[in-house]
Scaffold this active site. Sequence first.
Site, PDB file in Angstrom:
ATOM      1  N   GLY A 144       0.828  -1.211   0.000  1.00  9.47           N
ATOM      2  CA  GLY A 144       0.000   0.000   0.000  1.00  9.47           C
ATOM      3  C   GLY A 144       0.854   1.250   0.000  1.00  9.47           C
ATOM      4  O   GLY A 144       0.499   2.277   0.595  1.00  9.47           O
ATOM      5  N   GLY A 166       0.007   5.215  -1.168  1.00 10.83           N
ATOM      6  CA  GLY A 166      -0.965   6.030  -0.454  1.00 10.83           C
ATOM      7  C   GLY A 166      -0.349   7.212   0.278  1.00 10.83           C
ATOM      8  O   GLY A 166       0.845   7.504   0.137  1.00 10.83           O
ATOM      9  N   GLN A 167      -1.188   7.891   1.055  1.00  9.31           N
ATOM     10  CA  GLN A 167      -0.751   9.121   1.738  1.00  9.31           C
ATOM     11  C   GLN A 167       0.478   8.864   2.622  1.00  9.31           C
ATOM     12  O   GLN A 167       1.457   9.606   2.556  1.00  9.31           O
ATOM     13  CB  GLN A 167      -1.896   9.674   2.610  1.00  9.31           C
ATOM     14  CG  GLN A 167      -1.550  11.021   3.234  1.00  9.31           C
ATOM     15  CD  GLN A 167      -2.531  11.463   4.318  1.00  9.31           C
ATOM     16  OE1 GLN A 167      -3.407  10.705   4.741  1.00  9.31           O
ATOM     17  NE2 GLN A 167      -2.371  12.685   4.776  1.00  9.31           N
ATOM     18  N   ASP A 174      -1.579  -6.981  -5.067  1.00 11.26           N
ATOM     19  CA  ASP A 174      -2.893  -6.921  -4.407  1.00 11.26           C
ATOM     20  C   ASP A 174      -2.779  -7.731  -3.122  1.00 11.26           C
ATOM     21  O   ASP A 174      -2.557  -8.943  -3.163  1.00 11.26           O
ATOM     22  CB  ASP A 174      -3.953  -7.517  -5.351  1.00 11.26           C
ATOM     23  CG  ASP A 174      -5.348  -7.468  -4.744  1.00 11.26           C
ATOM     24  OD1 ASP A 174      -5.481  -7.254  -3.524  1.00 11.26           O
ATOM     25  OD2 ASP A 174      -6.312  -7.650  -5.516  1.00 11.26           O
ATOM     26  N   TYR A 212     -14.795   0.490   8.808  1.00 10.56           N
ATOM     27  CA  TYR A 212     -13.349   0.729   8.951  1.00 10.56           C
ATOM     28  C   TYR A 212     -12.916   0.477  10.401  1.00 10.56           C
ATOM     29  O   TYR A 212     -11.934  -0.230  10.655  1.00 10.56           O
ATOM     30  CB  TYR A 212     -13.066   2.170   8.524  1.00 10.56           C
ATOM     31  CG  TYR A 212     -11.652   2.656   8.701  1.00 10.56           C
ATOM     32  CD1 TYR A 212     -10.600   2.110   7.970  1.00 10.56           C
ATOM     33  CD2 TYR A 212     -11.366   3.701   9.573  1.00 10.56           C
ATOM     34  CE1 TYR A 212      -9.306   2.589   8.114  1.00 10.56           C
ATOM     35  CE2 TYR A 212     -10.077   4.194   9.713  1.00 10.56           C
ATOM     36  CZ  TYR A 212      -9.046   3.637   8.986  1.00 10.56           C
ATOM     37  OH  TYR A 212      -7.771   4.119   9.126  1.00 10.56           O
ATOM     38  N   ILE A 245      -3.917  12.100   9.813  1.00 14.31           N
ATOM     39  CA  ILE A 245      -2.567  12.476   9.363  1.00 14.31           C
ATOM     40  C   ILE A 245      -2.671  13.591   8.320  1.00 14.31           C
ATOM     41  O   ILE A 245      -3.422  13.490   7.356  1.00 14.31           O
ATOM     42  CB  ILE A 245      -1.823  11.260   8.767  1.00 14.31           C
ATOM     43  CG1 ILE A 245      -1.765  10.107   9.787  1.00 14.31           C
ATOM     44  CG2 ILE A 245      -0.420  11.654   8.305  1.00 14.31           C
ATOM     45  CD1 ILE A 245      -1.062  10.399  11.102  1.00 14.31           C
TER      46      ILE A 245
HETATM   47  P1  NAD Z   1      -4.315   5.592   1.658  1.00 12.25           P
HETATM   48  O1  NAD Z   1      -5.739   5.325   1.339  1.00 12.25           O
HETATM   49  O2  NAD Z   1      -3.759   6.909   1.314  1.00 12.25           O
HETATM   50  O3  NAD Z   1      -3.392   4.486   1.004  1.00 12.25           O
HETATM   51  C1  NAD Z   1      -3.728   3.137   1.031  1.00 12.25           C
HETATM   52  C2  NAD Z   1      -3.065   2.469  -0.156  1.00 12.25           C
HETATM   53  O4  NAD Z   1      -3.485   1.097  -0.143  1.00 12.25           O
HETATM   54  C3  NAD Z   1      -3.490   3.075  -1.511  1.00 12.25           C
HETATM   55  O5  NAD Z   1      -2.345   3.466  -2.245  1.00 12.25           O
HETATM   56  C4  NAD Z   1      -4.232   1.941  -2.200  1.00 12.25           C
HETATM   57  O6  NAD Z   1      -3.992   1.891  -3.604  1.00 12.25           O
HETATM   58  C5  NAD Z   1      -3.640   0.722  -1.500  1.00 12.25           C
HETATM   59  N1  NAD Z   1      -4.535  -0.440  -1.585  1.00 12.25           N
HETATM   60  C6  NAD Z   1      -5.880  -0.475  -1.513  1.00 12.25           C
HETATM   61  N2  NAD Z   1      -6.314  -1.730  -1.716  1.00 12.25           N
HETATM   62  C7  NAD Z   1      -5.219  -2.497  -1.887  1.00 12.25           C
HETATM   63  C8  NAD Z   1      -5.018  -3.874  -2.126  1.00 12.25           C
HETATM   64  N3  NAD Z   1      -6.045  -4.725  -2.262  1.00 12.25           N
HETATM   65  N4  NAD Z   1      -3.743  -4.319  -2.243  1.00 12.25           N
HETATM   66  C9  NAD Z   1      -2.697  -3.460  -2.152  1.00 12.25           C
HETATM   67  N5  NAD Z   1      -2.815  -2.150  -1.941  1.00 12.25           N
HETATM   68  C10 NAD Z   1      -4.073  -1.674  -1.816  1.00 12.25           C
HETATM   69  O7  NAD Z   1      -4.130   5.280   3.210  1.00 12.25           O
HETATM   70  P2  NAD Z   1      -3.058   5.899   4.222  1.00 12.25           P
HETATM   71  O8  NAD Z   1      -3.651   7.136   4.755  1.00 12.25           O
HETATM   72  O9  NAD Z   1      -1.718   5.939   3.619  1.00 12.25           O
HETATM   73  O10 NAD Z   1      -3.153   4.826   5.391  1.00 12.25           O
HETATM   74  C11 NAD Z   1      -2.161   3.852   5.641  1.00 12.25           C
HETATM   75  C12 NAD Z   1      -2.548   3.108   6.896  1.00 12.25           C
HETATM   76  O11 NAD Z   1      -2.655   4.033   7.984  1.00 12.25           O
HETATM   77  C13 NAD Z   1      -3.911   2.415   6.820  1.00 12.25           C
HETATM   78  O12 NAD Z   1      -3.873   1.235   7.586  1.00 12.25           O
HETATM   79  C14 NAD Z   1      -4.843   3.392   7.505  1.00 12.25           C
HETATM   80  O13 NAD Z   1      -5.960   2.761   8.052  1.00 12.25           O
HETATM   81  C15 NAD Z   1      -3.935   3.938   8.579  1.00 12.25           C
HETATM   82  N6  NAD Z   1      -4.364   5.243   9.081  1.00 12.25           N
HETATM   83  C16 NAD Z   1      -4.271   6.348   8.283  1.00 12.25           C
HETATM   84  C17 NAD Z   1      -4.676   7.583   8.796  1.00 12.25           C
HETATM   85  C18 NAD Z   1      -4.593   8.838   7.984  1.00 12.25           C
HETATM   86  O14 NAD Z   1      -5.073   9.888   8.452  1.00 12.25           O
HETATM   87  N7  NAD Z   1      -4.010   8.815   6.791  1.00 12.25           N
HETATM   88  C19 NAD Z   1      -5.157   7.661  10.092  1.00 12.25           C
HETATM   89  C20 NAD Z   1      -5.287   6.510  10.854  1.00 12.25           C
HETATM   90  C21 NAD Z   1      -4.844   5.301  10.339  1.00 12.25           C
HETATM   91  N1  SER Z   2      -7.727   9.448   8.748  1.00 12.24           N
HETATM   92  C1  SER Z   2      -8.423   8.208   8.899  1.00 12.24           C
HETATM   93  C2  SER Z   2      -9.820   8.316   8.399  1.00 12.24           C
HETATM   94  O1  SER Z   2     -10.360   9.394   8.510  1.00 12.24           O
HETATM   95  C3  SER Z   2      -8.447   7.794  10.359  1.00 12.24           C
HETATM   96  O2  SER Z   2      -8.147   6.472  10.439  1.00 12.24           O
HETATM   97  O3  SER Z   2     -10.351   7.357   7.938  1.00 12.24           O
END
Ligand code: NAD
Ligand code: SER
Length: 320
Positions: A8, A11-12, A53, A143, A173
């Site tokens: 993944g 992603g962000q 995936d 979620y 984040i």
């Molecule tokens: P994001 O949505 O920006 O990135 C997730 C990535 O996962 C994407 O690039 C997507 O293409 C990829 N993805 C989706 N389905 C997939 C699959 N089947 N196989 C492989 N890749 C796949 O999420 P993020 O913000 O970078 O979050 C990363 C982790 O941090 C996650 O577990 C999220 O729950 C957790 N998190 C994020 C935040 C936040 O504010 N960004 C807050 C709390 C927790």
């Molecule tokens: N930034 C995330 C969301 O809003 C928290 O896990 O889903």
Amino acid sequence: MEKILVIGSAGQIGSELVVSLRKIYGNENVVASDLRTDEIGKLSANGPYEILDITNRADLEQVVDKYGINAIINMAAILSAVGEKFPMKAWDVNMNGLINVLEVSRDRKIERVLVPSSIAAFGPETPKDNTPQETILRPTTMYGVTKVAGELLCNYFVEKLDVDVRGLRYPGIISNETLPGGGTTDYAVEIYYEAIKNKKYTCFVSSDTRLPMMYMPDCLKATIDLFQADFGKLKHHSDFNVGAMSFSVEELAASIKKYIPEFEIDYKPDYRQMIAESWPRSVDDSLARKEWGWEPEFDLDAMTRDMLKVVGEKHEKGLI
Ligand code: NAD
Ligand code: SER
């Protein structure tokens, strides 16, 4: 020698984590992977990238074997807002994907696994302020359900199956490299982009909505600090609260107005309001501080200055 697979990674968080990990461990030792093909350029420019995936166990095994992976960081997930629109998809990626990571890790004797959780693990019955790490976990989003179940699953693999798994509950984040992927806290990123581009923003949650938040440099620091922590010294494993700052949208807007006085905000709350209201306003992260030395650096004002500078530069260059 570490051989780290980041799943993944487009992603962000993953997109910036790969860059930080490659600086520490070397470009060739950090394998980026994602479903997405549109980010390949950036992630494959200075190190390996695989289209993967997470729900396909055979493909995951193949990548692990190809690179001799001995550590996995799983950033693949469907976030809260998208997850409410596609709950079964959220279950599939967040749970079936996670069990693949854990099972492949057990089978291939992976030395370290890091899996993030979220403040979404909490729910409306959880105490809202200075929320303890160990408290009521009854989330009302799919979620959140997957995050609680994921934490329990990770702890099971630690306690019963002898796999080294660690995890932390990120707050919202905020970052300026890759846009967020469909969460409830996305407003706290969008507001900076709109302040720079249009000097106004319509927010999808109300002015008094207060949530725990963290700037990306602290998110990367927390992730890498926990990844590098001595497992033997951890009493908890998959559910560390990590805090940095907590603010209402009104306070966030006021911090932007200090630097862009003409900035205006109005409010049109949608379905994400209920999600935000089910989460804590602030978290108690004393166990992370005690067990692996967690300490954040950025407060709201320091983050606002940096966000406006970086997003402003992107705008001047025509990148946004
Ligand atoms: P994001 O949505 O920006 O990135 C997730 C990535 O996962 C994407 O690039 C997507 O293409 C990829 N993805 C989706 N389905 C997939 C699959 N089947 N196989 C492989 N890749 C796949 O999420 P993020 O913000 O970078 O979050 C990363 C982790 O941090 C996650 O577990 C999220 O729950 C957790 N998190 C994020 C935040 C936040 O504010 N960004 C807050 C709390 C927790
Ligand atoms: N930034 C995330 C969301 O809003 C928290 O896990 O889903």
